[in-house]
Design a protein around this motif. Sequence first.
Motif, short mmCIF file in Angstrom:
data_model
loop_
_atom_site.label_atom_id
_atom_site.label_comp_id
_atom_site.label_asym_id
_atom_site.label_seq_id
_atom_site.Cartn_x
_atom_site.Cartn_y
_atom_site.Cartn_z
N ASP A 188 0.88 -1.17 0.00
CA ASP A 188 0.00 0.00 0.00
C ASP A 188 0.92 1.23 0.00
N PRO A 189 0.35 2.45 -0.06
CA PRO A 189 1.24 3.61 -0.19
C PRO A 189 2.27 3.74 0.94
N ALA A 190 2.05 3.08 2.07
CA ALA A 190 3.00 3.20 3.18
C ALA A 190 3.92 2.00 3.34
N ARG A 191 3.63 0.91 2.66
CA ARG A 191 4.37 -0.33 2.92
C ARG A 191 4.85 -1.02 1.66
N LYS A 192 6.09 -1.48 1.74
CA LYS A 192 6.56 -2.35 0.65
C LYS A 192 7.40 -3.47 1.23
N VAL A 193 7.48 -4.54 0.47
CA VAL A 193 8.28 -5.69 0.86
C VAL A 193 9.33 -5.88 -0.23
N VAL A 194 10.59 -6.00 0.17
CA VAL A 194 11.68 -6.16 -0.80
C VAL A 194 12.32 -7.53 -0.62
N PHE A 195 12.31 -8.33 -1.68
CA PHE A 195 12.99 -9.62 -1.69
C PHE A 195 14.29 -9.41 -2.46
N GLN A 196 15.42 -9.64 -1.80
CA GLN A 196 16.73 -9.40 -2.43
C GLN A 196 17.48 -10.71 -2.56
N ARG A 197 17.96 -10.99 -3.77
CA ARG A 197 18.69 -12.23 -4.01
C ARG A 197 20.01 -12.21 -3.24
N GLN A 198 20.32 -13.32 -2.58
CA GLN A 198 21.57 -13.46 -1.85
C GLN A 198 22.57 -14.27 -2.69
N ASP A 199 23.82 -14.30 -2.23
CA ASP A 199 24.88 -15.01 -2.97
C ASP A 199 24.55 -16.49 -3.16
N GLN A 206 12.61 -8.08 3.39
CA GLN A 206 12.66 -6.85 4.16
C GLN A 206 11.34 -6.10 4.03
N HIS A 207 10.77 -5.75 5.16
CA HIS A 207 9.52 -4.99 5.17
C HIS A 207 9.86 -3.54 5.45
N VAL A 208 9.48 -2.65 4.54
CA VAL A 208 9.80 -1.23 4.69
C VAL A 208 8.49 -0.47 4.91
N GLU A 209 8.46 0.30 5.98
CA GLU A 209 7.22 1.01 6.30
C GLU A 209 7.49 2.49 6.47
N ALA A 210 6.73 3.30 5.74
CA ALA A 210 6.85 4.76 5.87
C ALA A 210 6.11 5.21 7.12
N GLU A 211 6.38 6.42 7.56
CA GLU A 211 5.68 6.93 8.74
C GLU A 211 4.22 7.18 8.37
N THR A 212 3.35 6.79 9.27
CA THR A 212 1.93 6.98 9.02
C THR A 212 1.30 7.71 10.20
N ARG A 213 0.12 8.27 9.95
CA ARG A 213 -0.64 8.86 11.06
C ARG A 213 -2.10 8.50 10.83
N GLU A 257 -0.10 12.41 3.05
CA GLU A 257 -1.41 12.90 2.58
C GLU A 257 -2.15 11.90 1.71
N GLN A 258 -1.73 10.65 1.74
CA GLN A 258 -2.39 9.62 0.94
C GLN A 258 -2.94 8.55 1.87
N GLU A 259 -4.19 8.15 1.66
CA GLU A 259 -4.75 7.10 2.51
C GLU A 259 -4.17 5.74 2.10
N THR A 260 -3.86 4.91 3.09
CA THR A 260 -3.27 3.61 2.77
C THR A 260 -4.33 2.54 2.56
N GLY A 261 -5.56 2.81 2.98
CA GLY A 261 -6.63 1.82 2.88
C GLY A 261 -6.90 1.15 4.22
N ARG A 262 -5.99 1.30 5.18
CA ARG A 262 -6.24 0.72 6.50
C ARG A 262 -7.10 1.68 7.31
#
Length: 444
Positions: free
Chosen positions: A138-149, A156-163, A225-230
């Motif tokens: 959603d606009p505040a959250r993404k998941v990153v799958f990174q290939r390893q050796d 990795q779960h990346v979360e932006a600040e929300t209010r 300023e964007q709603e995430t849907g939650r």
Amino acid sequence: MATRHLFSRSHILLFALSIIVLLVGLFASPEHSKALFVESGTVTTEPAEKRATPATATPPADPAPVLAEPDPVQRYQIQAGDTLSAIFESRGISLGTLHELLAADAEYLSLEILHPGTELAFRFNDQQHLEQLTLHVDPARKVVFQRQDNGSFSYQHVEAETRWSYHVRSGAIEQSFFKAGLRAGLTEQQVEELARMLKRKIDFRREIRKGDPFTVLVANEVTHEQETGRYRIEAVSLSTRGRTTNAFLYTDGNYYDENGESILPAFRRWPTQHRFRISSPFDPGRIHPMTGRISPHNGVDLATPIGTRVMSTGDGVVTRIGDHPYAGKYINIRHNGSLTTRYLHLSRVLVHKGQRVKRGQKIALSGNTGRSTGPHLHFEFRIDGRPVNPVTADIPTATKVPSDAFASFTELAQRRLALMRTVEMLAPARAHAQVTQTHATGSS
Ligand SMILES: [Zn+2]
């Protein structure tokens, strides 16, 4: 090595196809080109437009540079009816890579909940092998799958600040609570949730009268300023025949009236009739025995023999049933408020998606499906999407707010009521007001 050739050939084919799709999109329907997002320095609408211009003396551009430097990132927006394997196949990504991704996702199941509109971004290396997959949840959250050796992927779960942005929705019942709720600006899902919550206190068929007023306090999650849907229903107040029923969401995820009495039946702590030995505890910092990396265990494993009856720990709705190569057969249940539970490695699922379930209802038989070292039930409890330890968490197992928390609960309830009343006074009939509060949630 032969397969490697096959992949790059199918990639060349894909690039050729995407150019065709873009061209078709330009001439046919504009929606068509929206279906396939190819973000690329070479394959964008720009060169496509250039090529689409009516033939002049200039010969078509040499396609060689396009193939020599394919863009490393491809974006794709999930369409209704898509499957992960089909999306991967169309990009020439091997089944082995898909399995490595599913392995990295086994404790999260993020790839299991792809809604139409969700965006996937694929990054390829020079050999056209998938190096990184980003899932924009959603606009505040993404998941990153990174290939390893070693060929596996990290998660990795990346979360932006929300209010939370608070909205007061109020109205008066005309034909039904459902219609009046929608008219007041609530969503169908919100009105259904409210009806489920209040029906233990109010007989909607007999007690509700035309003109009965109601007020709901809804918090929508916002990032930049964007709603995430939650969203969270924070409070509701409904008056009928001179009697007012209030419900307030408390920090344990449950709803209580102004006296601190639970509106909903209490939760069971355990999804089984008997207490089973915990074969693997909840552990956010678990080190994976094979990879040596941090690989959280987001639930508890109960040593249940195959065929043990599994019960829903609370009232709710089945939101997902799946069969995952690592999680096995599983069930997700959304309870009221912000609570969800998950049951993994089942042998038999006895409910269907969308089904309402009761606390203690038999929903499945435990098993040993997926990647599992032996028969067990993996049970998860989440508050606001975050896994908590089901053994120690502040699960609403009581029917009353605990006495040591009563003062803070009362203060919260008074604040909510004041907020709802202020807005009602400003606009008595069918008020809709937005009260924005900067209440930032944790970011990680
Ligand atoms: Zn487990």
